[in-house]
Design an enzyme around this catalytic site. Structure first.
Site, PDB file in Angstrom:
ATOM      1  N   GLY A  14     -55.911 -36.985  70.458  1.00  0.00           N
ATOM      2  CA  GLY A  14     -56.470 -35.203  69.188  1.00  0.00           C
ATOM      3  C   GLY A  14     -57.437 -34.371  69.731  1.00  0.00           C
ATOM      4  CG  ASN A  16     -55.355 -29.887  72.476  1.00  0.00           C
ATOM      5  OD1 ASN A  16     -55.760 -28.847  73.446  1.00  0.00           O
ATOM      6  ND2 ASN A  16     -55.029 -30.846  74.184  1.00  0.00           N
ATOM      7  CE  LYS A  93     -40.168 -39.599  66.990  1.00  0.00           C
ATOM      8  NZ  LYS A  93     -40.132 -41.046  67.661  1.00  0.00           N
ATOM      9  CB  ILE A  94     -37.417 -34.017  71.460  1.00  0.00           C
ATOM     10  CG1 ILE A  94     -38.395 -34.540  72.865  1.00  0.00           C
ATOM     11  CG2 ILE A  94     -36.599 -32.657  71.855  1.00  0.00           C
ATOM     12  CD1 ILE A  94     -38.896 -33.395  74.062  1.00  0.00           C
ATOM     13  CG  LEU A  95     -40.673 -30.676  67.105  1.00  0.00           C
ATOM     14  CD1 LEU A  95     -40.692 -29.178  67.256  1.00  0.00           C
ATOM     15  CD2 LEU A  95     -40.971 -32.099  66.581  1.00  0.00           C
ATOM     16  CG  ASN A 109     -46.058 -28.335  72.944  1.00  0.00           C
ATOM     17  OD1 ASN A 109     -46.562 -29.112  72.260  1.00  0.00           O
ATOM     18  ND2 ASN A 109     -45.782 -27.724  74.142  1.00  0.00           N
ATOM     19  CG  HIS A 111     -46.482 -28.257  79.318  1.00  0.00           C
ATOM     20  ND1 HIS A 111     -46.260 -29.720  79.178  1.00  0.00           N
ATOM     21  CD2 HIS A 111     -46.484 -27.675  80.780  1.00  0.00           C
ATOM     22  CE1 HIS A 111     -45.850 -29.652  79.952  1.00  0.00           C
ATOM     23  NE2 HIS A 111     -45.623 -29.065  81.042  1.00  0.00           N
TER      24      HIS A 111
HETATM   25  C1  GRF Z   1     -52.949 -32.462  76.547  1.00  0.00           C
HETATM   26  O1  GRF Z   1     -53.301 -33.071  78.179  1.00  0.00           O
HETATM   27  C2  GRF Z   1     -51.731 -31.810  75.970  1.00  0.00           C
HETATM   28  O2  GRF Z   1     -51.804 -30.587  76.981  1.00  0.00           O
HETATM   29  C3  GRF Z   1     -50.652 -32.478  75.913  1.00  0.00           C
HETATM   30  O3  GRF Z   1     -51.461 -33.840  75.389  1.00  0.00           O
HETATM   31  C4  GRF Z   1     -52.481 -33.967  75.944  1.00  0.00           C
HETATM   32  C5  GRF Z   1     -53.265 -34.140  74.063  1.00  0.00           C
HETATM   33  O4  GRF Z   1     -54.255 -34.348  74.221  1.00  0.00           O
HETATM   34  N1  GRF Z   1     -49.139 -32.258  75.619  1.00  0.00           N
HETATM   35  P1  GRF Z   1     -55.491 -34.689  73.196  1.00  0.00           P
HETATM   36  O5  GRF Z   1     -54.632 -35.540  72.588  1.00  0.00           O
HETATM   37  O6  GRF Z   1     -54.887 -33.711  72.042  1.00  0.00           O
HETATM   38  O7  GRF Z   1     -56.557 -34.965  73.207  1.00  0.00           O
END
Ligand code: GRF
Length: 210
Positions: A14, A16, A93-95, A109, A111
């Protein structure tokens, strides 16, 4: 612009999510996180939500017969809080198409590569960076995009690059890119909440002057 109600889906640490929480607390985002939902009971992202007084909900995949019913349960949690922007912050998970239809062009999202490189089925977490290192690219980076029917193919909102050194490993590249993620994800959420984002023929225009 009225304040946007945000729901965040996580599966891991988490970080992000934390970048969005921090930017909201700094007053940078005209939004409020109403709920954080995870498919993993021990996802630290749920703990981060609790630390900030945000509803943290674990939805147990095993309690549902199929993905459709699972997504229905998540949609119920979101709709029950009038969420109108869904952010996937490391959600693995894929939506289902039902979920995407319910929140058409309202799911963002993050990536950890420059889409369309190193994305799609099987490209998640450290695997993305292993593919970039093995290919020998000289730049990589992160992409924030809207979610559509397929994996990682929705309209791109923001991208930012990092240089890949010969000495980089997948882990060192992941660290560099995570820093970029923590910058461009909250920025994309900010632009969305400020009503600055327009999608024209699947290309995103950010109206800075608005
Ligand atoms: C990040 O590298 C994001 O790009 C990918 O999964 C990771 C999530 O990290 N989708 P966090 O859980 O936000 O620390």
């Amino acid at each position: 612009m009225p304040q946007v109600k945000i729901g965040v889906l996580v599966s891991g640490s988490g970080s992000n999510l934390q970048s969005i929480i921090d930017n909201i607390n700094l007053g940078n985002i005209n939004g409020k996180i109403e709920v954080v939902i995870s498919n993993k009971e021990n996802a630290y992202g749920l703990e981060r939500a609790r630390q900030h007084g945000i509803d943290a909900v674990f939805v147990h995949p095993k309690e549902f017969k199929n993905m459709e019913q699972y997504d229905e349960a998540i949609i119920k949690e979101l709709k029950g809080r009038n969420v109108d922007l869904v952010v996937l912050a490391g959600y693995l998970k894929i939506l289902t198409s039902r979920f995407i239809a319910e929140y058409n062009n309202k799911i963002i999202n993050i990536h950890p590569s420059l889409i369309p490189s190193f994305c799609g089925k099987g490209h998640y977490g450290i695997k993305v960076h292993e593919a970039a290192i093995n290919y020998g690219v000289k730049i990589s980076g992160a992409t924030v995009h809207f979610v559509d029917e397929n994996a990682d193919t929705g309209p791109i909102i923001l991208q930012e690059t990092v240089k890949v050194e010969y000495s980089d490993s997948a882990e060192s590249l992941q660290k560099k890119i995570l820093k970029i993620e923590h910058k461009i994800l909250p920025l994309a959420v900010k632009y969305y909440c400020d009503g600055k984002i327009e999608i024209i023929d699947r290309k995103v225009k950010i109206n800075m002057e608005e």
